[in-house]
Design a protein around this motif. Sequence first.
Motif, PDB file in Angstrom:
ATOM      1  N   PHE A 132       0.820  -1.216   0.000  1.00 46.71           N
ATOM      2  CA  PHE A 132       0.000   0.000   0.000  1.00 46.71           C
ATOM      3  C   PHE A 132       0.852   1.263   0.000  1.00 46.71           C
ATOM      4  CE2 PHE A 132      -3.031  -3.212   1.384  1.00 46.71           C
ATOM      5  CZ  PHE A 132      -4.110  -2.904   0.551  1.00 46.71           C
ATOM      6  N   GLU A 133       2.008   1.196   0.636  1.00 47.06           N
ATOM      7  CA  GLU A 133       2.925   2.344   0.581  1.00 47.06           C
ATOM      8  C   GLU A 133       3.413   2.555  -0.846  1.00 47.06           C
ATOM      9  OE1 GLU A 133       3.612   4.444   3.061  1.00 47.06           O
ATOM     10  OE2 GLU A 133       2.287   3.326   4.393  1.00 47.06           O
ATOM     11  N   GLY A 134       3.652   1.462  -1.567  1.00 48.03           N
ATOM     12  CA  GLY A 134       4.104   1.566  -2.949  1.00 48.03           C
ATOM     13  C   GLY A 134       3.045   2.127  -3.878  1.00 48.03           C
ATOM     14  N   ILE A 135       1.810   1.637  -3.754  1.00 42.46           N
ATOM     15  CA  ILE A 135       0.795   2.060  -4.736  1.00 42.46           C
ATOM     16  C   ILE A 135       0.259   3.462  -4.462  1.00 42.46           C
ATOM     17  CG2 ILE A 135       0.178  -0.325  -5.260  1.00 42.46           C
ATOM     18  CD1 ILE A 135      -2.556   0.285  -3.854  1.00 42.46           C
ATOM     19  N   ARG A 136       0.679   4.071  -3.382  1.00 38.37           N
ATOM     20  CA  ARG A 136       0.371   5.505  -3.214  1.00 38.37           C
ATOM     21  C   ARG A 136       0.929   6.300  -4.391  1.00 38.37           C
ATOM     22  NH1 ARG A 136       3.065   7.184   2.150  1.00 38.37           N
ATOM     23  NH2 ARG A 136       2.469   9.244   1.361  1.00 38.37           N
ATOM     24  N   TYR A 137       2.000   5.778  -4.990  1.00 33.82           N
ATOM     25  CA  TYR A 137       2.678   6.484  -6.088  1.00 33.82           C
ATOM     26  C   TYR A 137       2.272   5.941  -7.460  1.00 33.82           C
ATOM     27  CZ  TYR A 137       5.432   7.889  -2.090  1.00 33.82           C
ATOM     28  OH  TYR A 137       5.811   8.377  -0.866  1.00 33.82           O
ATOM     29  N   ALA A 138       1.310   5.030  -7.480  1.00 37.13           N
ATOM     30  CA  ALA A 138       0.878   4.423  -8.746  1.00 37.13           C
ATOM     31  C   ALA A 138      -0.146   5.326  -9.417  1.00 37.13           C
ATOM     32  CB  ALA A 138       0.298   3.031  -8.490  1.00 37.13           C
ATOM     33  N   ARG A 139       0.348   6.417  -9.954  1.00 32.98           N
ATOM     34  CA  ARG A 139      -0.498   7.431 -10.578  1.00 32.98           C
ATOM     35  C   ARG A 139       0.022   7.796 -11.963  1.00 32.98           C
ATOM     36  NH1 ARG A 139      -3.838  10.650  -7.281  1.00 32.98           N
ATOM     37  NH2 ARG A 139      -3.904   9.976  -5.096  1.00 32.98           N
ATOM     38  N   HIS A 140      -0.901   8.158 -12.824  1.00 28.70           N
ATOM     39  CA  HIS A 140      -0.550   8.596 -14.176  1.00 28.70           C
ATOM     40  C   HIS A 140       0.505   9.707 -14.098  1.00 28.70           C
ATOM     41  CE1 HIS A 140      -1.240   9.577 -18.437  1.00 28.70           C
ATOM     42  NE2 HIS A 140      -1.111  10.837 -18.050  1.00 28.70           N
ATOM     43  N   GLY A 141       1.604   9.530 -14.849  1.00 26.61           N
ATOM     44  CA  GLY A 141       2.672  10.522 -14.903  1.00 26.61           C
ATOM     45  C   GLY A 141       3.845  10.218 -13.997  1.00 26.61           C
ATOM     46  N   ASN A 142       3.613   9.441 -12.948  1.00 26.06           N
ATOM     47  CA  ASN A 142       4.740   8.994 -12.125  1.00 26.06           C
ATOM     48  C   ASN A 142       5.494   7.886 -12.836  1.00 26.06           C
ATOM     49  OD1 ASN A 142       4.103  10.798 -10.123  1.00 26.06           O
ATOM     50  ND2 ASN A 142       3.304   9.292  -8.681  1.00 26.06           N
ATOM     51  N   ILE A 144       7.521   3.915 -12.621  1.00 25.67           N
ATOM     52  CA  ILE A 144       7.559   2.626 -11.919  1.00 25.67           C
ATOM     53  C   ILE A 144       8.472   2.720 -10.703  1.00 25.67           C
ATOM     54  CG2 ILE A 144       8.401   0.249 -12.074  1.00 25.67           C
ATOM     55  CD1 ILE A 144       5.779   0.516 -13.494  1.00 25.67           C
ATOM     56  N   SER A 145       9.590   3.414 -10.837  1.00 23.21           N
ATOM     57  CA  SER A 145      10.557   3.512  -9.739  1.00 23.21           C
ATOM     58  C   SER A 145       9.981   4.228  -8.529  1.00 23.21           C
ATOM     59  CB  SER A 145      11.833   4.213 -10.202  1.00 23.21           C
ATOM     60  OG  SER A 145      11.543   5.495 -10.725  1.00 23.21           O
ATOM     61  N   ASP A 146       8.940   5.051  -8.720  1.00 23.41           N
ATOM     62  CA  ASP A 146       8.295   5.693  -7.572  1.00 23.41           C
ATOM     63  C   ASP A 146       7.576   4.653  -6.714  1.00 23.41           C
ATOM     64  OD1 ASP A 146       9.089   8.306  -8.343  1.00 23.41           O
ATOM     65  OD2 ASP A 146       7.423   8.396  -9.772  1.00 23.41           O
ATOM     66  N   ILE A 147       6.938   3.677  -7.377  1.00 22.28           N
ATOM     67  CA  ILE A 147       6.327   2.571  -6.640  1.00 22.28           C
ATOM     68  C   ILE A 147       7.404   1.773  -5.916  1.00 22.28           C
ATOM     69  CG2 ILE A 147       4.974   0.444  -6.847  1.00 22.28           C
ATOM     70  CD1 ILE A 147       3.667   1.612  -9.347  1.00 22.28           C
ATOM     71  N   SER A 148       8.473   1.453  -6.642  1.00 23.55           N
ATOM     72  CA  SER A 148       9.578   0.676  -6.065  1.00 23.55           C
ATOM     73  C   SER A 148      10.120   1.344  -4.813  1.00 23.55           C
ATOM     74  CB  SER A 148      10.697   0.505  -7.090  1.00 23.55           C
ATOM     75  OG  SER A 148      10.221  -0.033  -8.306  1.00 23.55           O
ATOM     76  N   VAL A 181       8.276  -4.571 -12.506  1.00 25.64           N
ATOM     77  CA  VAL A 181       7.982  -3.675 -11.379  1.00 25.64           C
ATOM     78  C   VAL A 181       8.815  -4.138 -10.173  1.00 25.64           C
ATOM     79  CG1 VAL A 181       6.182  -2.642  -9.942  1.00 25.64           C
ATOM     80  CG2 VAL A 181       5.625  -3.414 -12.269  1.00 25.64           C
ATOM     81  N   PRO A 182      10.071  -3.697 -10.074  1.00 31.50           N
ATOM     82  CA  PRO A 182      10.923  -4.116  -8.956  1.00 31.50           C
ATOM     83  C   PRO A 182      10.409  -3.569  -7.625  1.00 31.50           C
ATOM     84  CG  PRO A 182      12.217  -3.157 -10.752  1.00 31.50           C
ATOM     85  CD  PRO A 182      10.792  -2.819 -11.014  1.00 31.50           C
ATOM     86  N   ASN A 183      10.781  -4.245  -6.550  1.00 29.31           N
ATOM     87  CA  ASN A 183      10.425  -3.785  -5.206  1.00 29.31           C
ATOM     88  C   ASN A 183      11.562  -3.007  -4.556  1.00 29.31           C
ATOM     89  OD1 ASN A 183       7.776  -5.053  -5.050  1.00 29.31           O
ATOM     90  ND2 ASN A 183       8.915  -6.980  -5.151  1.00 29.31           N
ATOM     91  N   TYR A 184      12.508  -2.596  -5.354  1.00 32.31           N
ATOM     92  CA  TYR A 184      13.629  -1.791  -4.897  1.00 32.31           C
ATOM     93  C   TYR A 184      14.041  -0.892  -6.055  1.00 32.31           C
ATOM     94  CZ  TYR A 184      16.394  -4.962  -7.741  1.00 32.31           C
ATOM     95  OH  TYR A 184      16.884  -5.686  -8.816  1.00 32.31           O
ATOM     96  N   VAL A 185      14.708   0.190  -5.765  1.00 31.91           N
ATOM     97  CA  VAL A 185      15.106   1.144  -6.798  1.00 31.91           C
ATOM     98  C   VAL A 185      16.388   0.658  -7.464  1.00 31.91           C
ATOM     99  CG1 VAL A 185      15.800   3.515  -7.277  1.00 31.91           C
ATOM    100  CG2 VAL A 185      14.012   3.047  -5.592  1.00 31.91           C
ATOM    101  N   GLN A 186      16.330   0.541  -8.783  1.00 33.78           N
ATOM    102  CA  GLN A 186      17.499   0.132  -9.564  1.00 33.78           C
ATOM    103  C   GLN A 186      18.203   1.384 -10.068  1.00 33.78           C
ATOM    104  OE1 GLN A 186      15.047  -2.430 -12.250  1.00 33.78           O
ATOM    105  NE2 GLN A 186      16.482  -4.045 -11.693  1.00 33.78           N
TER     106      GLN A 186
END
Length: 253
Positions: A132-142, A144-148, A181-186
């Motif tokens: 849920f912390e990740g999908i706070r950033y799952a918005r149009h224009g953001n 994938i790395s923001d979710i990560s 969709v990684p769970n960490y920032v690459q």
Amino acid sequence: MAIVIKSERDIDLMRKAGRIAAGARSVARQMIEPGVTTKAINKEVFHFIKKSGAEPTFLGYGGYPASACISVNEQVIHGIPGMRRLCEGDIVSVDVGATFQGFVGDCAGTFPCGQCSDEALRLIAATRQSFFEGIRYARHGNRISDISAGVQNYAEAQGYSLVRDYVGHGVGAKMHEDPEVPNYVQHGHGSPRLMKGMTIAVEPMVNAGGWEVRVLQDGWTVITADGSLSAHYENSILITDGEAEILTMADDL
């Protein structure tokens, strides 16, 4: 990379597939208790998906022999159901997929078997919350790395590590689509922008110890390299004009 933007018809079918997958995950959760075999859980998942008018996505996928992946304790993902009986205090990860009229719903969750340790319950809760912390950033224009980053920052702040060898993915007419969709920032890797109509599976795999994993001789089951507990939580989501829509959310999960 070919990211597929879904039509309104596609999205409607993905909602239906998602509800079936979420229902199958709930069926599995309700069966988890000491003495139950993972094979028995898999059987009920199969029957639920079939009676719902869908097909078990995992069955036969790449040669996988079951309708659900059921992974216990140090098993991270891809555990093959069998005659193993669950024990009091186990934590049980269930990953299921349902294909309805050509579209896939994919979801997972980790659940306690009977009375579990506070440590195990905390890991389960933190893994779910990291999603849920990740999908706070799952918005149009953001990106994938923001979710990560959302997933990673939360889980690591709780003292846990994120599996790096396996990642989330696009989902749609195929179970695995672009993008990853990684769970960490690459760092140093370009990250695709999120666009309205994208559908992705976000799935934190969180270890109580180190992030390293290995695959057992069965060629499927992934375990933590240090034997620490691992938890898994996943939903398929739709990118919209506003907050992401969770396609595989059940009322009890």
